[in-house]
Motif scaffolding. Structure first.
Motif, PDB file in Angstrom:
ATOM      1  N   SER A 152      21.017 -47.487 -29.002  1.00  0.00           N
ATOM      2  CA  SER A 152      21.808 -48.055 -27.908  1.00  0.00           C
ATOM      3  C   SER A 152      21.308 -47.510 -26.574  1.00  0.00           C
ATOM      4  N   GLN A 155      21.872 -43.797 -26.180  1.00  0.00           N
ATOM      5  CA  GLN A 155      20.966 -43.006 -27.020  1.00  0.00           C
ATOM      6  C   GLN A 155      19.552 -43.016 -26.464  1.00  0.00           C
ATOM      7  N   ARG A 158      19.318 -40.507 -23.933  1.00  0.00           N
ATOM      8  CA  ARG A 158      19.160 -39.182 -24.547  1.00  0.00           C
ATOM      9  C   ARG A 158      17.696 -38.933 -24.918  1.00  0.00           C
ATOM     10  N   LEU A 181      24.787 -47.749 -17.824  1.00  0.00           N
ATOM     11  CA  LEU A 181      25.541 -47.443 -19.044  1.00  0.00           C
ATOM     12  C   LEU A 181      27.036 -47.712 -18.884  1.00  0.00           C
ATOM     13  N   ASP A 182      27.714 -47.921 -20.015  1.00  0.00           N
ATOM     14  CA  ASP A 182      29.169 -48.026 -20.028  1.00  0.00           C
ATOM     15  C   ASP A 182      29.798 -46.723 -19.528  1.00  0.00           C
ATOM     16  N   GLN A 186      28.476 -42.993 -19.926  1.00  0.00           N
ATOM     17  CA  GLN A 186      28.098 -42.264 -18.708  1.00  0.00           C
ATOM     18  C   GLN A 186      28.583 -40.827 -18.780  1.00  0.00           C
ATOM     19  N   ALA A 187      29.838 -40.668 -19.181  1.00  0.00           N
ATOM     20  CA  ALA A 187      30.432 -39.339 -19.217  1.00  0.00           C
ATOM     21  C   ALA A 187      29.670 -38.439 -20.196  1.00  0.00           C
ATOM     22  N   GLN A 188      29.261 -38.989 -21.337  1.00  0.00           N
ATOM     23  CA  GLN A 188      28.485 -38.193 -22.306  1.00  0.00           C
ATOM     24  C   GLN A 188      27.183 -37.702 -21.691  1.00  0.00           C
ATOM     25  N   GLU A 191      27.702 -35.019 -18.960  1.00  0.00           N
ATOM     26  CA  GLU A 191      28.022 -33.710 -19.537  1.00  0.00           C
ATOM     27  C   GLU A 191      26.797 -33.085 -20.205  1.00  0.00           C
TER      28      GLU A 191
ATOM     29  N   GLU B  39      34.030 -51.716 -23.874  1.00  0.00           N
ATOM     30  CA  GLU B  39      32.634 -51.334 -23.734  1.00  0.00           C
ATOM     31  C   GLU B  39      31.713 -52.496 -24.099  1.00  0.00           C
ATOM     32  N   SER B  40      30.408 -52.316 -23.859  1.00  0.00           N
ATOM     33  CA  SER B  40      29.419 -53.305 -24.280  1.00  0.00           C
ATOM     34  C   SER B  40      29.620 -53.575 -25.769  1.00  0.00           C
ATOM     35  N   HIS B 209      33.885 -53.330 -17.686  1.00  0.00           N
ATOM     36  CA  HIS B 209      34.026 -52.100 -18.462  1.00  0.00           C
ATOM     37  C   HIS B 209      34.638 -51.004 -17.587  1.00  0.00           C
ATOM     38  N   SER B 253      37.488 -40.805 -19.456  1.00  0.00           N
ATOM     39  CA  SER B 253      36.041 -40.645 -19.325  1.00  0.00           C
ATOM     40  C   SER B 253      35.556 -40.992 -17.917  1.00  0.00           C
ATOM     41  N   PRO B 255      34.811 -40.555 -14.089  1.00  0.00           N
ATOM     42  CA  PRO B 255      34.778 -39.453 -13.131  1.00  0.00           C
ATOM     43  C   PRO B 255      35.821 -39.722 -12.056  1.00  0.00           C
ATOM     44  N   LEU B 265      33.954 -33.909 -17.724  1.00  0.00           N
ATOM     45  CA  LEU B 265      34.405 -35.258 -18.007  1.00  0.00           C
ATOM     46  C   LEU B 265      34.694 -35.343 -19.494  1.00  0.00           C
ATOM     47  N   ARG B 266      35.756 -36.049 -19.828  1.00  0.00           N
ATOM     48  CA  ARG B 266      36.072 -36.156 -21.250  1.00  0.00           C
ATOM     49  C   ARG B 266      35.466 -37.438 -21.811  1.00  0.00           C
ATOM     50  N   ALA B 267      34.241 -37.320 -22.264  1.00  0.00           N
ATOM     51  CA  ALA B 267      33.543 -38.473 -22.814  1.00  0.00           C
ATOM     52  C   ALA B 267      34.180 -38.872 -24.140  1.00  0.00           C
ATOM     53  N   ILE B 268      34.049 -40.167 -24.492  1.00  0.00           N
ATOM     54  CA  ILE B 268      34.459 -40.588 -25.831  1.00  0.00           C
ATOM     55  C   ILE B 268      33.288 -40.285 -26.744  1.00  0.00           C
ATOM     56  N   GLN B 271      29.508 -43.712 -30.568  1.00  0.00           N
ATOM     57  CA  GLN B 271      29.129 -45.002 -29.993  1.00  0.00           C
ATOM     58  C   GLN B 271      30.119 -46.054 -30.478  1.00  0.00           C
TER      59      GLN B 271
END
Lengths: 326, 327
Positions: A152, A155, A158, A181-182, A186-188, A191, B39-40, B209, B253, B255, B265-268, B271
């Protein structure tokens, strides 16, 4: 001054625009980045963010000014030294998939910088490094044998980060790394960059049009408009008290997910778009969109004022217009 | 105004039958803005392309989508043209690919009127000029004669909106209309859509989104995950007191400017799932902090809550007696 990792001094980049005309993509940028520091560069399309990145990486030749890396001007370095400087100067691009070679496996992509810059490593040692790096950026162990299109967008980003970080560079340049990115992804990535920066002591030059994204990562912030510096300073200070009317407009444009607040924010939106860089406004380039512009702004190019707290601003009226006028 | 019921969209692929939208029902009242978030790959765009009859040939669509009582699904292209562009219009994320590159902007707008309203070309161009002014394009006379590539991204999106407004549609569907734009231009386009909704009483379906984009415009919000609606309610209820853990996670998530920058940030995690291999039970359970055994085995149905709906076995802020079946 001497412990600066990167210094950009009086950088100007002019492109020919046909019929003898030229465009100043960057018109006088001075900045300094210390080891391990993160600087955010923000502004709208055409503000010169990408040109700044390309000039720092020596992908475009500055018209004047220099980029100084660890005390040495990059444009005067012999090819061999430049090559080794590049090892410490890595980049992550905006479009994660387009920046990865589709015919190479992820393992090959991430190993490539090692093959070029660490010929001392044998295949087994390289493989070990790659696996550690893939795990560090949160990719599954079987990722090395797969191809970029099987991943994705998040990824793929990454993978791009793994490739850039495998040499433990001193500086990581990120050109809008999350804008495709969604929000959740983005948050992932933000961080991940935050943690890598802390672990490896890598400095970041983080380019984005979104001020909210920059805030989490960067200690300092530079606001560009039409190739000129508008405001520079510690991120927290700028967010708490934005002095330049353009910085304020950028902050006000960030959508807030609160239905009690957001509709009102839409009612005072910065009008217009940046003017053509072919014929920039006289005086302050922002004046044509500035709610505070007066006659003097058209006459006089604002000088760069700095204070003892490390803040800089180019606005004749910033003291008069006071803090956060509505 | 627009009533979508039990919409299902599937594609026949080499890997077999893949459902991308299931049990999707949504109604949009006159003058109302409904935001669809996810999300996408959540199925937002596929659901609306199905309503517009714009899906590729291999798509299987079932269910119903009625515009003022008239069924849109299952009509041939000819019969649909009476609706599309005239009574229901759609704008897209990337205006450059949606506009014809070799045609002047004014002519593209005029063409809509020549086709649907049988105006002459000169009357169509005159109306195009009015429309460009209505979407606040400066120097509209000059822009009328330009080609799409000569315009900025924000201006192209304004042209798309002008074209969509040409026949004064009852419903405008906007699919990620500002995602490709700078934040400042995004704010301008959102302000324009808010103004058009207010002044024209047009219904608006806004797909995005970004919950911040939704918050400025939407009266109601529908949240999609893995092809299904997981939460629905007023914008205030959904954004201020979300019931579904996924909605909460999406909000967390983002900012935000009002929390200290030292706070992560609290990411989910993970995927969004692959529609070819959805997890059993609730499709969100592998990424959900609240998931229990029931969530891994039984798919939660969309159930009414207060003034909205939620599909979750363990909704947030559940009052006593509101819990789902626990056996």
């Amino acid at each position: 001054m001497t412990n600066a990792l990167l210094r950009v001094v009086g950088l100007r980049v002019r492109f020919a625009a046909g019929r003898g005309a030229s465009v100043h993509a960057l018109d006088g940028v001075d900045l300094e980045l210390r080891e391990g520091e993160a600087l955010g560069v923000v502004g709208e399309s055409g503000c010169g963010k990408s040109t700044l990145v390309r000039a720092i990486l020596q992908l475009v030749r500055p018209t004047s000014g220099t980029v100084v890396w660890l005390g040495r001007a990059l444009d005067e370095m012999p090819a061999r030294e430049l090559r080794s400087a590049r090892r410490d100067l890595q980049i992550v691009f905006q479009d994660p998939l387009a920046s990865l070679d589709p015919r190479m496996t992820v393992g090959e992509i991430v190993a490539e910088p090692l093959r070029i810059h660490r010929p001392d490593l044998n295949a087994e040692a390289r493989r070990r490094e790659v696996h550690q790096m893939l795990a560090r950026v949160g990719l599954p162990p079987d990722a090395a044998a797969r191809y970029p299109h099987q991943f994705s967008g998040g990824q793929c980003q990454r993978i791009g980060i793994a490739r850039a970080m495998i040499l433990r560079p001193k500086l990581l340049v990120c050109d809008e790394p999350v804008s495709a990115l969604d929000v959740s992804v983005q948050a992932q990535i933000i961080e991940l960059l935050h943690d890598l920066k802390r672990e490896c002591g890598t400095a970041l030059l983080f380019v984005s049009h979104n001020l909210a994204v920059v805030r989490r990562l960067c200690e300092r912030l530079l606001v560009l408009y039409l190739g000129r510096m508008m405001e520079l300073g510690p991120t927290d200070a700028i967010y708490a008290d934005p002095r330049h009317p353009y910085t304020r407009a950028l902050l006000e444009a960030i959508p807030v997910p609160d239905p009690d607040v957001q509709p009102a924010r839409l009612s005072h939106v910065l009008p217009g778009e940046p003017p053509s860089p072919l014929s920039p406004p006289s005086g302050c380039v922002f004046r044509t969109r500035c709610p505070h512009a007066v006659e003097v702004c058209a006459r006089q190019v604002p000088s760069w004022e700095t204070d003892s707290a490390g803040r800089g601003i180019a606005c004749v009226r910033w003291r008069e217009i006071g803090p956060e006028s509505a | 105004m627009l009533e979508i019921a039990d919409l299902e969209v599937a594609f026949e692929t080499r890997m077999g039958h893949v459902k991308v939208v299931s049990d999707f029902s949504l109604s949009v009242a006159r003058g109302e803005c409904v935001g669809i978030v996810g999300e996408s790959g959540a199925g937002k765009t596929q659901a609306l392309l199905a309503v517009m009859g714009l899906l590729p040939r291999g798509a299987r669509v079932s269910g119903s989508a009625r515009l003022q009582g008239e069924e849109l699904l299952g009509r041939g292209a000819g019969a649909l043209d009476e609706f599309r562009g005239a009574r229901i219009a759609m704008i897209f994320q990337d205006p450059l690919t949606a506009l014809t590159p070799h045609m002047r902007v004014g002519d593209q707008i005029a063409e809509v009127l020549v086709r649907h309203r049988r105006l002459s070309w000169s009357a169509g161009r005159e109306r195009a000029l009015e429309l460009l002014r209505a979407v606040h394009i400066a120097d509209a006379e000059r822009r009328l004669r330009q080609y799409p590539h000569e315009l900025s991204g924000g201006m192209r999106q304004r042209v798309m909106i002008a074209m969509a407004l040409a026949c004064e549609p009852d419903v405008l569907i906007a699919d990620e209309p500002t995602t490709a734009l700078d934040v400042t231009v995004q704010a301008q386009i959102l302000a324009l859509l808010a103004e058009l909704k207010r002044t024209r009483g047009m219904s608006l379906v806004l797909v995005t989104h970004d919950l911040g984009v939704i918050a400025g415009l939407a009266d109601r919000v529908a949240v999609m995950y893995a092809g299904r609606l997981v939460e629905q309610g007023t914008a205030r209820a959904v954004l201020k007191a979300p019931r579904h853990p996924y909605t909460r996670a999406l909000l967390d998530s983002m900012p935000r400017l009002d929390v200290p920058s030292s706070e992560p940030l609290r990411a989910i995690r993970g995927q969004p799932p692959d529609p070819r291999a959805l997890p059993a039970g609730c499709a969100f359970h592998p990424r959900c902090d609240l998931a229990a055994d029931l969530c891994r085995s039984a798919r939660p149905r969309l159930r009414p809550t207060g003034d909205g709906m939620v599909a979750c076995h363990r909704p947030l802020g559940a009052a006593a007696g509101e819990e789902g079946p626990t056996s």
